[in-house]
Design an enzyme around this catalytic site. Structure first.
Site, PDB file in Angstrom:
ATOM      1  N   CYS A 203     -22.863   7.924  -2.553  1.00  0.00           N
ATOM      2  CA  CYS A 203     -22.108   7.343  -1.446  1.00  0.00           C
ATOM      3  C   CYS A 203     -21.201   6.226  -1.940  1.00  0.00           C
ATOM      4  O   CYS A 203     -20.112   6.007  -1.397  1.00  0.00           O
ATOM      5  CB  CYS A 203     -23.076   6.807  -0.387  1.00  0.00           C
ATOM      6  SG  CYS A 203     -24.000   8.111   0.448  1.00  0.00           S
ATOM      7  N   CYS A 377     -61.645  21.278 -10.243  1.00  0.00           N
ATOM      8  CA  CYS A 377     -61.679  20.954  -8.819  1.00  0.00           C
ATOM      9  C   CYS A 377     -62.592  21.974  -8.138  1.00  0.00           C
ATOM     10  O   CYS A 377     -63.505  22.493  -8.770  1.00  0.00           O
ATOM     11  CB  CYS A 377     -60.269  20.953  -8.222  1.00  0.00           C
ATOM     12  SG  CYS A 377     -59.424  22.556  -8.287  1.00  0.00           S
TER      13      CYS A 377
END
Length: 419
Positions: A203, A377
């Protein structure tokens, strides 16, 4: 299509809340139950700038209970044209603190948490883990990819927007949504590769119309509320493109790249005017249960795996643990699940380091980057994500357990609990 709400209803609404949110309460998709969900919700907004300002204003006004604001910059005069949270008196102040003060004036019934930090690989997981939805209003490639990958790793939906000149885009990334929400997509399904920083316009260099920021920020806030409450059709796999000059909105559909395929080039995913937002480089895998292509316990051999193996079998891990007990092997076995899961079942001799703490100082002490590390896990979705993530952050000898603790129990310690 309707999808499950992310958040359970919170405490009963007070008379002040009933009065303030009356116009929302009359919406069938929200009502008392939905407003209580908003009250219990936690949203992390990255950047308090041109996109962050309308997002924050809308979410706080709507009654989202806790809103975190991450921004390490200070307010400059050139910000005031589009960053509507700030006033002239805020020039020179930290954006996070100034935004928190302005939002407290807007709605004192919510908690705004100013976080004047720069996102890094060392803190991003801990920040993201505390919130239900992550909203990206940042303006640089590095932060965008870093934050997105952390959200993907932890299974969080990620609301994304971008603006430049008179153009804007918005979408939702969510690697592993509930089936009712649609097919999971990630940032790399839309923008295959991160461009070099010097190639992206900003920008500051190209300019931007503040009203376009407001338009895209409002879309992002709406998607966030839809995610939290479970109503409406999400922008999941749909890129909404706005041209402020032509006053048009159009939709570009996209989906996950086929397994094993090369990510699509940007030109096949979106118009050239859409700049990709950028560095963990984790794979766009979702946190799923094992599939037919995943290693299964009976595929593993009892021989010790190669030191560089990415995934090992329960039998191979058992052989390694026996060798470590004899003093013939040295490695750290790490459980990346949550503490409540470990209370059900765990592999003896492992360290607990939940996903959100993987890059903390304490974690680095337990598993130095030059040490051999093996992760596990419940099955192997999270451990695979963590393995790839850590490999991009300094660990060179890291692998995970195929099938996770569930396969370990089935194959090695059948007397232990399964869940």
């Amino acid at each position: 299509m309707p999808h499950s709400p992310l958040v359970s209803p919170g405490a009963a609404l007070t008379p002040a809340e009933l009065s303030r949110y009356a116009r929302q309460l009359s919406l069938a998709q929200i009502g008392i139950d939905g407003q209580r969900r908003l009250k219990a919700s936690r949203v992390l907004v990255l950047g308090a700038g041109g996109l962050g300002s309308p997002v924050l204003t809308s979410l706080v006004a709507a009654g989202v209970g806790t809103v975190g604001v991450v921004d390490s910059d200070t307010v400059e005069p050139s910000n005031l044209q589009r960053q509507t949270l700030f006033a002239t008196r805020d020039v020179g102040r930290g954006k996070a603190e100034a935004a928190a003060d302005a939002l407290a004036e807007l709605n004192p019934l919510v908690a705004v948490v100013p976080l004047s930090v720069r996102l890094t690989s060392a803190n991003v997981l801990a920040l993201v883990a505390d919130y239900d939805v992550i909203v990206d209003g940042t303006d640089n490639f590095e932060t965008r990819y870093l934050a997105h990958d952390a959200a993907q790793l932890l299974g969080k939906p990620y609301v994304w927007g971008s603006v430049l000149r008179f153009d804007g885009q918005a979408t939702v990334f969510w690697a592993a949504p509930p089936e009712s929400a649609g097919v999971g997509v990630t940032l790399r399904d839309l923008f295959a590769e991160e461009p070099p920083a010097q190639e992206g316009e900003t920008c500051a260099s190209a300019g931007v119309l503040g009203a376009v920021c407001a338009s895209i920020g409002s879309v992002m806030a709406t998607e966030t509320i839809k995610l939290l409450l479970g109503f409406g059709e999400l922008l999941l796999g749909r890129l909404l493109v706005h041209d402020g000059l032509d006053a048009t909105w159009r939709e570009i559909r996209f989906g996950p790249a086929p397994a094993g395929s090369t990510p699509r080039p940007r030109s096949e995913s979106a118009p050239a005017s859409i700049a990709p937002p950028g560095p963990l480089e984790t794979k766009a895998d979702t946190m799923t249960e094992p599939t037919a292509s995943d290693p299964t316990p009976d595929q593993g051999a009892t021989a010790l795996p190669d030191a560089g193996a990415e995934r090992i079998s329960p039998a191979q891990l058992k052989a390694l643990l026996d060798a470590r007990e004899r003093g013939d092997e040295s490695f750290v076995l790490v459980d990346v699940r949550e503490p409540w899961e470990r209370e059900i079942v765990a592999i003896d001799g492992s360290e607990l380091i939940p996903m959100s703490q993987l890059l903390s100082d304490e974690a680095r002490e337990k598993m130095p980057v030059d040490e051999r590390v093996i992760l596990y896990c419940h099955h192997d979705g999270r451990s695979g994500q963590a393995r790839d993530y850590m490999a991009q952050n300094g660990w060179s000898n890291i692998s995970d357990l195929g099938g996770g603790v569930d396969s370990w129990v089935a194959d090695v310690e059948p007397d232990k609990a399964r869940y």
